[in-house]
Design an enzyme around this catalytic site. Structure first.
Site, PDB file in Angstrom:
ATOM      1  N   ARG A  95       0.833  -1.222   0.000  1.00 23.10           N
ATOM      2  CA  ARG A  95       0.000   0.000   0.000  1.00 23.10           C
ATOM      3  C   ARG A  95       0.862   1.265   0.000  1.00 23.10           C
ATOM      4  O   ARG A  95       0.561   2.249   0.701  1.00 23.10           O
ATOM      5  CB  ARG A  95      -0.941   0.023   1.231  1.00 23.10           C
ATOM      6  CG  ARG A  95      -1.809  -1.160   1.369  1.00 23.10           C
ATOM      7  CD  ARG A  95      -2.842  -1.308   0.255  1.00 23.10           C
ATOM      8  NE  ARG A  95      -3.466  -2.591   0.359  1.00 23.10           N
ATOM      9  CZ  ARG A  95      -3.016  -3.675  -0.280  1.00 23.10           C
ATOM     10  NH1 ARG A  95      -1.983  -3.616  -1.101  1.00 23.10           N
ATOM     11  NH2 ARG A  95      -3.625  -4.834  -0.137  1.00 23.10           N
ATOM     12  N   SER A 143     -10.634  -1.359   4.092  1.00 25.72           N
ATOM     13  CA  SER A 143      -9.846  -1.540   5.315  1.00 25.72           C
ATOM     14  C   SER A 143      -9.333  -0.192   5.806  1.00 25.72           C
ATOM     15  O   SER A 143      -8.700   0.543   5.057  1.00 25.72           O
ATOM     16  CB  SER A 143      -8.645  -2.446   5.037  1.00 25.72           C
ATOM     17  OG  SER A 143      -9.112  -3.736   4.725  1.00 25.72           O
ATOM     18  N   GLU A 191      -4.634   2.986   6.816  1.00 20.48           N
ATOM     19  CA  GLU A 191      -4.401   2.837   5.376  1.00 20.48           C
ATOM     20  C   GLU A 191      -5.140   3.967   4.653  1.00 20.48           C
ATOM     21  O   GLU A 191      -4.695   4.476   3.637  1.00 20.48           O
ATOM     22  CB  GLU A 191      -4.949   1.473   4.923  1.00 20.48           C
ATOM     23  CG  GLU A 191      -4.802   1.216   3.442  1.00 20.48           C
ATOM     24  CD  GLU A 191      -5.285  -0.180   3.049  1.00 20.48           C
ATOM     25  OE1 GLU A 191      -5.016  -1.148   3.788  1.00 20.48           O
ATOM     26  OE2 GLU A 191      -5.934  -0.293   1.994  1.00 20.48           O
TER      27      GLU A 191
HETATM   28  C1  LIG Z   1     -15.464  -1.820  -0.239  1.00 17.43           C
HETATM   29  C2  LIG Z   1     -14.024  -1.488  -0.418  1.00 17.43           C
HETATM   30  C3  LIG Z   1     -13.097  -2.478  -0.618  1.00 17.43           C
HETATM   31  C4  LIG Z   1     -11.743  -2.161  -0.804  1.00 17.43           C
HETATM   32  N1  LIG Z   1     -10.866  -3.185  -1.013  1.00 17.43           N
HETATM   33  C5  LIG Z   1      -9.558  -2.889  -1.213  1.00 17.43           C
HETATM   34  C6  LIG Z   1      -8.618  -3.930  -1.447  1.00 17.43           C
HETATM   35  O1  LIG Z   1      -8.956  -5.099  -1.502  1.00 17.43           O
HETATM   36  N2  LIG Z   1      -7.322  -3.592  -1.633  1.00 17.43           N
HETATM   37  C7  LIG Z   1      -6.904  -2.293  -1.594  1.00 17.43           C
HETATM   38  O2  LIG Z   1      -5.710  -2.038  -1.782  1.00 17.43           O
HETATM   39  N3  LIG Z   1      -7.772  -1.290  -1.362  1.00 17.43           N
HETATM   40  C8  LIG Z   1      -9.088  -1.545  -1.182  1.00 17.43           C
HETATM   41  N4  LIG Z   1      -9.972  -0.537  -0.943  1.00 17.43           N
HETATM   42  C9  LIG Z   1      -9.478   0.845  -0.840  1.00 17.43           C
HETATM   43  C10 LIG Z   1      -9.503   1.642  -2.131  1.00 17.43           C
HETATM   44  O3  LIG Z   1     -10.485   1.142  -3.038  1.00 17.43           O
HETATM   45  C11 LIG Z   1      -8.137   1.650  -2.818  1.00 17.43           C
HETATM   46  O4  LIG Z   1      -7.155   2.229  -1.992  1.00 17.43           O
HETATM   47  C12 LIG Z   1      -8.178   2.409  -4.153  1.00 17.43           C
HETATM   48  O5  LIG Z   1      -6.971   2.209  -4.812  1.00 17.43           O
HETATM   49  C13 LIG Z   1      -8.413   3.898  -3.983  1.00 17.43           C
HETATM   50  O6  LIG Z   1      -8.688   4.433  -5.267  1.00 17.43           O
HETATM   51  P1  LIG Z   1      -9.522   5.779  -5.411  1.00 17.43           P
HETATM   52  O7  LIG Z   1      -9.554   6.135  -6.838  1.00 17.43           O
HETATM   53  O8  LIG Z   1     -10.839   5.635  -4.750  1.00 17.43           O
HETATM   54  O9  LIG Z   1      -8.594   6.770  -4.603  1.00 17.43           O
HETATM   55  P2  LIG Z   1      -9.045   7.945  -3.650  1.00 17.43           P
HETATM   56  O10 LIG Z   1      -9.677   7.392  -2.418  1.00 17.43           O
HETATM   57  O11 LIG Z   1      -9.790   8.949  -4.421  1.00 17.43           O
HETATM   58  O12 LIG Z   1      -7.608   8.511  -3.227  1.00 17.43           O
HETATM   59  C14 LIG Z   1      -6.732   7.707  -2.443  1.00 17.43           C
HETATM   60  C15 LIG Z   1      -5.341   8.342  -2.466  1.00 17.43           C
HETATM   61  O13 LIG Z   1      -4.836   8.279  -3.800  1.00 17.43           O
HETATM   62  C16 LIG Z   1      -4.524   9.585  -4.275  1.00 17.43           C
HETATM   63  N5  LIG Z   1      -4.842   9.649  -5.703  1.00 17.43           N
HETATM   64  C17 LIG Z   1      -6.027   9.410  -6.306  1.00 17.43           C
HETATM   65  N6  LIG Z   1      -5.901   9.554  -7.637  1.00 17.43           N
HETATM   66  C18 LIG Z   1      -4.614   9.894  -7.881  1.00 17.43           C
HETATM   67  C19 LIG Z   1      -3.868  10.192  -9.054  1.00 17.43           C
HETATM   68  N7  LIG Z   1      -4.424  10.179 -10.269  1.00 17.43           N
HETATM   69  N8  LIG Z   1      -2.552  10.484  -8.933  1.00 17.43           N
HETATM   70  C20 LIG Z   1      -1.975  10.523  -7.717  1.00 17.43           C
HETATM   71  N9  LIG Z   1      -2.631  10.269  -6.560  1.00 17.43           N
HETATM   72  C21 LIG Z   1      -3.939   9.957  -6.647  1.00 17.43           C
HETATM   73  C22 LIG Z   1      -5.390  10.526  -3.450  1.00 17.43           C
HETATM   74  O14 LIG Z   1      -4.860  11.840  -3.415  1.00 17.43           O
HETATM   75  C23 LIG Z   1      -5.375   9.836  -2.097  1.00 17.43           C
HETATM   76  O15 LIG Z   1      -4.173  10.127  -1.415  1.00 17.43           O
HETATM   77  C24 LIG Z   1     -11.327  -0.825  -0.770  1.00 17.43           C
HETATM   78  C25 LIG Z   1     -12.272   0.205  -0.575  1.00 17.43           C
HETATM   79  C26 LIG Z   1     -13.608  -0.123  -0.410  1.00 17.43           C
HETATM   80  C27 LIG Z   1     -14.618   0.982  -0.240  1.00 17.43           C
END
Ligand SMILES: Cc1cc2nc3c(=O)[nH]c(=O)nc-3n(C[C@H](O)[C@H](O)[C@H](O)COP(=O)(O)OP(=O)(O)OC[C@H]3O[C@@H](n4cnc5c(N)ncnc54)[C@H](O)[C@@H]3O)c2cc1C
Length: 306
Positions: A171, A226, A298
């Site tokens: 992560r 998580s 996380e």
């Molecule tokens: C039901 C559920 C299940 C999940 N399961 C998992 C799992 O199995 N494994 C896992 O790793 N995560 C999981 N997650 C967490 C999440 O989905 C991941 O961390 C995902 O990668 C976040 O993507 P996002 O686009 O929503 O990022 P955001 O939540 O919008 O942003 C997260 C971080 O990434 C940065 N960011 C976003 N876009 C960019 C970009 N283009 N360039 C640079 N930085 C950027 C943001 O500034 C922030 O710091 C889960 C979440 C939920 C709700």
């Protein structure tokens, strides 16, 4: 936020005081002072090129790993989701723009008879967020798939970067200290290198992974996945929280999930970011006191307190 700026030539949506509760999966939190959802990458470039250099910028994908405090984000939020072109194949690599939802990319890979991207089907974020977080599950991690990326900087300039220019881990993803950089950069797109696969097999894997998620995670309620990192192999945050007696603990409208102790849910959509943050801090304190382990969030917590 910098004093009023007159932007020119934008095609995307520019708004002031946008409630971020609309753009994060917790459905809670404060507003972004300025908010921009570009029409496409060229539009994003145009916007960043006009943005004052000192303005704090936060990229958001699907907000599935994000808590914005009640006082909100004091600068600009760039929402990448909704502005990406569909994935496509380029010279044998899968090209995906940062704003694409991970499940869409997983399905596209399967349709192309490419393997190893099945795990992305269960990550409810964007490719940009998955790169930033090195999102992963069930044995797969985003950066395992990356051949190269394109980043965008504060001036809106695009730059191609090799996988080797990043240091990644559980992560975690950072530009390596050897890589030259002139400041902030965000992910604009990625080229993924995937091994040959089988469409039907990939579909079956995705189906099995999703059904596993549905049976173990409280997906019916707003949540952010998580909340804490697992402290070590075999020592899960969920087990530590559960055995500290914290399941179902509530604060305001937020609750530690009964189904999965490492999830905080907002069952009625009434929780504030402060309720959620209170639970995070309380869990940290109690688990440290009971188990001697300091859990590290996380989820990203940003913005000003109320
Ligand atoms: C039901 C559920 C299940 C999940 N399961 C998992 C799992 O199995 N494994 C896992 O790793 N995560 C999981 N997650 C967490 C999440 O989905 C991941 O961390 C995902 O990668 C976040 O993507 P996002 O686009 O929503 O990022 P955001 O939540 O919008 O942003 C997260 C971080 O990434 C940065 N960011 C976003 N876009 C960019 C970009 N283009 N360039 C640079 N930085 C950027 C943001 O500034 C922030 O710091 C889960 C979440 C939920 C709700």
């Amino acid at each position: 936020m910098s004093a009023d700026v007159q932007f020119h030539g934008l095609r995307g949506q520019l708004r002031a005081n946008e409630p971020m509760s609309r753009h994060v999966t917790w459905r809670a939190g404060g507003p972004a002072k300025r908010f921009f959802q570009p029409a496409d990458l060229e539009d994003l470039s145009m916007f960043l090129g006009q943005l004052p250099g000192e303005e704090p910028v936060l990229f958001v994908g699907l907000g599935s790993n994000l808590l914005v405090r009640e006082g909100g984000w004091p600068g600009t939020v760039v929402l990448t989701h909704g502005s990406a072109r569909p994935p496509r194949m380029e010279e044998g690599l899968l090209y995906a723009e940062a704003g694409l939802a991970c499940p869409k990319v997983a399905r596209f890979a399967a349709d192309q008879n490419l393997g190893s991207a099945e795990f992305l089907s269960g990550i409810p974020g964007t490719i940009g967020g998955a790169l930033a977080m090195n999102a992963g599950c069930y044995g797969g991690e985003t950066w395992d798939l990356v051949e190269r990326v394109v980043t965008i900087n504060r001036r809106g300039q695009l730059r191609r970067r090799a996988r080797a220019e990043f240091e990644t881990g559980y992560r975690r993803c950072e530009l390596s200290s050897d890589a030259s950089s002139e400041g902030d950069e965000w992910f604009a797109s990625a080229h993924l290198k995937l091994p040959e696969g089988d469409r039907e097999e990939s579909r079956a894997i995705m189906k099995a992974l999703l059904s596993k998620r549905r049976s173990t995670q409280p997906l019916q309620f707003p949540n952010a996945g998580s909340v804490f990192r697992n402290p070590s192999e075999g020592k899960t945050a969920a087990r530590l929280i559960q055995s500290s007696g914290l399941k179902k603990l509530e604060r305001g409208g937020a609750r530690i999930s009964e189904k999965h102790a490492n999830f905080i849910v907002n069952p009625h959509g009434a929780a504030s970011a402060a309720d959620i943050e209170w639970l995070i801090l309380h869990v940290q304190e109690r688990v440290e006191a009971e188990k001697g382990v300091l859990l590290v969030p996380e989820v990203k917590i940003v913005g000003d307190p109320a």
